[in-house]
Design a protein around this motif. Sequence first.
Motif, mmCIF file in Angstrom:
data_model
loop_
_atom_site.group_PDB
_atom_site.id
_atom_site.type_symbol
_atom_site.label_atom_id
_atom_site.label_comp_id
_atom_site.label_asym_id
_atom_site.label_seq_id
_atom_site.Cartn_x
_atom_site.Cartn_y
_atom_site.Cartn_z
ATOM 1 N N GLY A 129 0.828 -1.202 0.000
ATOM 2 C CA GLY A 129 0.000 0.000 0.000
ATOM 3 C C GLY A 129 0.867 1.258 0.000
ATOM 4 O O GLY A 129 2.077 1.195 0.223
ATOM 5 N N HIS A 130 0.237 2.392 -0.243
ATOM 6 C CA HIS A 130 0.974 3.668 -0.291
ATOM 7 C C HIS A 130 0.273 4.694 0.604
ATOM 8 O O HIS A 130 -0.930 4.921 0.455
ATOM 9 C CB HIS A 130 1.005 4.169 -1.736
ATOM 10 C CG HIS A 130 1.785 5.442 -1.953
ATOM 11 N ND1 HIS A 130 2.955 5.728 -1.278
ATOM 12 C CD2 HIS A 130 1.581 6.493 -2.793
ATOM 13 C CE1 HIS A 130 3.418 6.908 -1.692
ATOM 14 N NE2 HIS A 130 2.605 7.392 -2.597
ATOM 15 N N VAL A 131 1.004 5.237 1.559
ATOM 16 C CA VAL A 131 0.506 6.393 2.303
ATOM 17 C C VAL A 131 1.167 7.601 1.660
ATOM 18 O O VAL A 131 2.326 7.933 1.940
ATOM 19 C CB VAL A 131 0.828 6.312 3.810
ATOM 20 C CG1 VAL A 131 0.314 7.556 4.522
ATOM 21 C CG2 VAL A 131 0.196 5.062 4.415
ATOM 22 N N ALA A 132 0.431 8.226 0.758
ATOM 23 C CA ALA A 132 0.999 9.289 -0.069
ATOM 24 C C ALA A 132 1.058 10.615 0.680
ATOM 25 O O ALA A 132 0.307 10.846 1.627
ATOM 26 C CB ALA A 132 0.144 9.447 -1.332
ATOM 27 N N GLY A 133 1.954 11.493 0.207
ATOM 28 C CA GLY A 133 1.977 12.867 0.701
ATOM 29 C C GLY A 133 0.847 13.652 0.043
ATOM 30 O O GLY A 133 0.130 13.129 -0.799
ATOM 31 N N PHE A 147 0.408 9.018 10.621
ATOM 32 C CA PHE A 147 -0.256 8.128 11.575
ATOM 33 C C PHE A 147 -1.723 7.951 11.180
ATOM 34 O O PHE A 147 -2.231 6.837 11.019
ATOM 35 C CB PHE A 147 -0.144 8.743 12.981
ATOM 36 C CG PHE A 147 -0.842 7.970 14.066
ATOM 37 C CD1 PHE A 147 -0.191 6.923 14.713
ATOM 38 C CD2 PHE A 147 -2.135 8.281 14.452
ATOM 39 C CE1 PHE A 147 -0.829 6.201 15.718
ATOM 40 C CE2 PHE A 147 -2.785 7.571 15.452
ATOM 41 C CZ PHE A 147 -2.113 6.528 16.085
ATOM 42 N N GLU A 148 -2.381 9.069 10.974
ATOM 43 C CA GLU A 148 -3.818 9.062 10.696
ATOM 44 C C GLU A 148 -4.102 8.367 9.350
ATOM 45 O O GLU A 148 -5.012 7.529 9.248
ATOM 46 C CB GLU A 148 -4.306 10.523 10.713
ATOM 47 C CG GLU A 148 -5.791 10.727 10.617
ATOM 48 C CD GLU A 148 -6.226 10.823 9.162
ATOM 49 O OE1 GLU A 148 -7.360 10.411 8.893
ATOM 50 O OE2 GLU A 148 -5.425 11.287 8.308
ATOM 51 N N ALA A 149 -3.313 8.672 8.338
ATOM 52 C CA ALA A 149 -3.549 8.097 7.005
ATOM 53 C C ALA A 149 -3.232 6.600 6.986
ATOM 54 O O ALA A 149 -3.850 5.839 6.224
ATOM 55 C CB ALA A 149 -2.719 8.840 5.960
ATOM 56 N N THR A 150 -2.287 6.178 7.813
ATOM 57 C CA THR A 150 -1.970 4.741 7.878
ATOM 58 C C THR A 150 -3.136 3.973 8.490
ATOM 59 O O THR A 150 -3.496 2.889 8.010
ATOM 60 C CB THR A 150 -0.693 4.511 8.708
ATOM 61 O OG1 THR A 150 0.382 5.239 8.117
ATOM 62 C CG2 THR A 150 -0.333 3.030 8.752
#
Lengths: 326, 326
Positions: free
Chosen positions: B177-181, B217-220
Amino acid sequence: MPTIKDVADRAGVHAATASRALNSATRGMVNARTVTRVLEAAKALGYAPNSAARSLRTRTSSVAGVIIPDLRNPVFPPIVRGIEDGLREAGYMALLGNTDGDAVRERELFDAMRGRQTDGFILATSRRDDALPAEVPTVLVNRRTDAGGVPSVTADNSVGVHMLVRALVHLGHSRIGHVAGPRHLSTGWERYRAFVDAMDGAEPVTFAEAFTEDAGFEATLRLLDTVPDLTAIVAGNDLIALGCYAALASRGLRVPEDISVTGFNDIPFADRQRPGLTTIRIPHYDIGLESARLLLERIANPAGPAKRIVLPVELVTRGSTGPARN
Amino acid sequence: MPTIKDVADRAGVHAATASRALNSATRGMVNARTVTRVLEAAKALGYAPNSAARSLRTRTSSVAGVIIPDLRNPVFPPIVRGIEDGLREAGYMALLGNTDGDAVRERELFDAMRGRQTDGFILATSRRDDALPAEVPTVLVNRRTDAGGVPSVTADNSVGVHMLVRALVHLGHSRIGHVAGPRHLSTGWERYRAFVDAMDGAEPVTFAEAFTEDAGFEATLRLLDTVPDLTAIVAGNDLIALGCYAALASRGLRVPEDISVTGFNDIPFADRQRPGLTTIRIPHYDIGLESARLLLERIANPAGPAKRIVLPVELVTRGSTGPARN
């Protein structure tokens, strides 16, 4: 770029009136409705007052020179950020320069910044014996000179070291050594003097050549060669403490099981080291902010007393300190 | 302070001659022995040429405005240090300002710096859709706009993400998965596009609100809620990756045993995290240095082509990545 004449034309006033309306010092001489009209015209035209011209007229440029050793040392970015915010409160901006601790480069920067009509200086580079030019407003930040006469903002180095030694003694340590920072810097010297004071006499000390990991590594090896039975090391700052970690590892010694280690500053990520570093937290940002305010005060009143502001610190206990081994 | 007249008197020449001798652009018009005498006189008297006056005459001030989001983000100090060194090569200095990502504050800083006769700008703050003023030399650093026309110096975001995905695939990962900026910044967007490209289709992505630990943290957590069986996460940068660490720990997941994590930038102390962070090293200092050189080129020749310089990156493998669990 639009001129003051363009602004005046658009507002339907004389150029001298527009100029007075745009200058906060003379605005009171102009009718309030006219001021509004001139400000609106200036905004509509995107008029940027020419500070270089104003600088020649009023002898202030609203720029302060900020000279530091190296922005890559993690203690400085939050200090510089505080300086910038403090200067901005009064419409000032920061001209930034790095010296790498080189006195010649520092002098060149200082002269070049003065030639650009800098109103004053904030120096994070001072050595204890520096003779500073008295004719330009200057504030020392983080480091200071032995002689008074120049305002400064520093952390409470002495109280910090006493806190660290007290915490170690509480953990049962008595054979505590010090890997001090450089003698010619007030940060190194004040912490060293406080260590000697807290330990009450015959304690082993080596001096690191610089506040760096490499210099800390080398000075720790010298300390261990002299006094092999230490149970704790108070390092001159966090980077020196990280050098201690590496030196102890190279001798097969564990932190904190064999030797406890403390730092000073609480740089970013001090908590993420292995083990997390017990250290003294200095208020980086506030040190910067206060130094900017002090400089502005100094510029407004160069003849005022040269205050020395010392900000409180706090002990942060992490995994690098533990009970003394027997 | 000594004036040009004092220098001329001491050297025994006319003021105009002294002025020409002190200005590198006109020095060739003066006899070499006279130049030496004038320079010696200037040095002996501690003469600092008045740049504000010169600025009005020549319309250059030898100052560049450098606007960044926040010096406390560890990616910026080494970039700013590179900028300062690059500007210094040409006798330029850096006026520094922080915006905290606030577009209004950015505009205020920009205008205030222009009003101080800044010759050009280096911006680390640009959003993809920014319309930049064309009339003043500007270089974008680290981030850039979608539209061309403004020179920029960035790291190779695309190649970096491909390196990370390839390394993960090599370790047996397929559910990545990707936690993008943030989407509105080129760094966030380019890495996201490269991730989609490298993964060839239906891959799970969440966007972090900002390049911070908290946003990561939140996006993960959102990503894990959507796709519970991931074995690896490519984070938009190192700070987001540290937020991933915290989010995974809060769900009782271990790095890398349960989920591998990668970052981007290789900020200072990325190696000291627990576990050490596998990431892409960007040449921070060189990015700064090149952007300064590009600005100087732009100031000298504003009509030249708007170059886009992309610097190579390298993969740094550490403990945060391991074989995919079955």
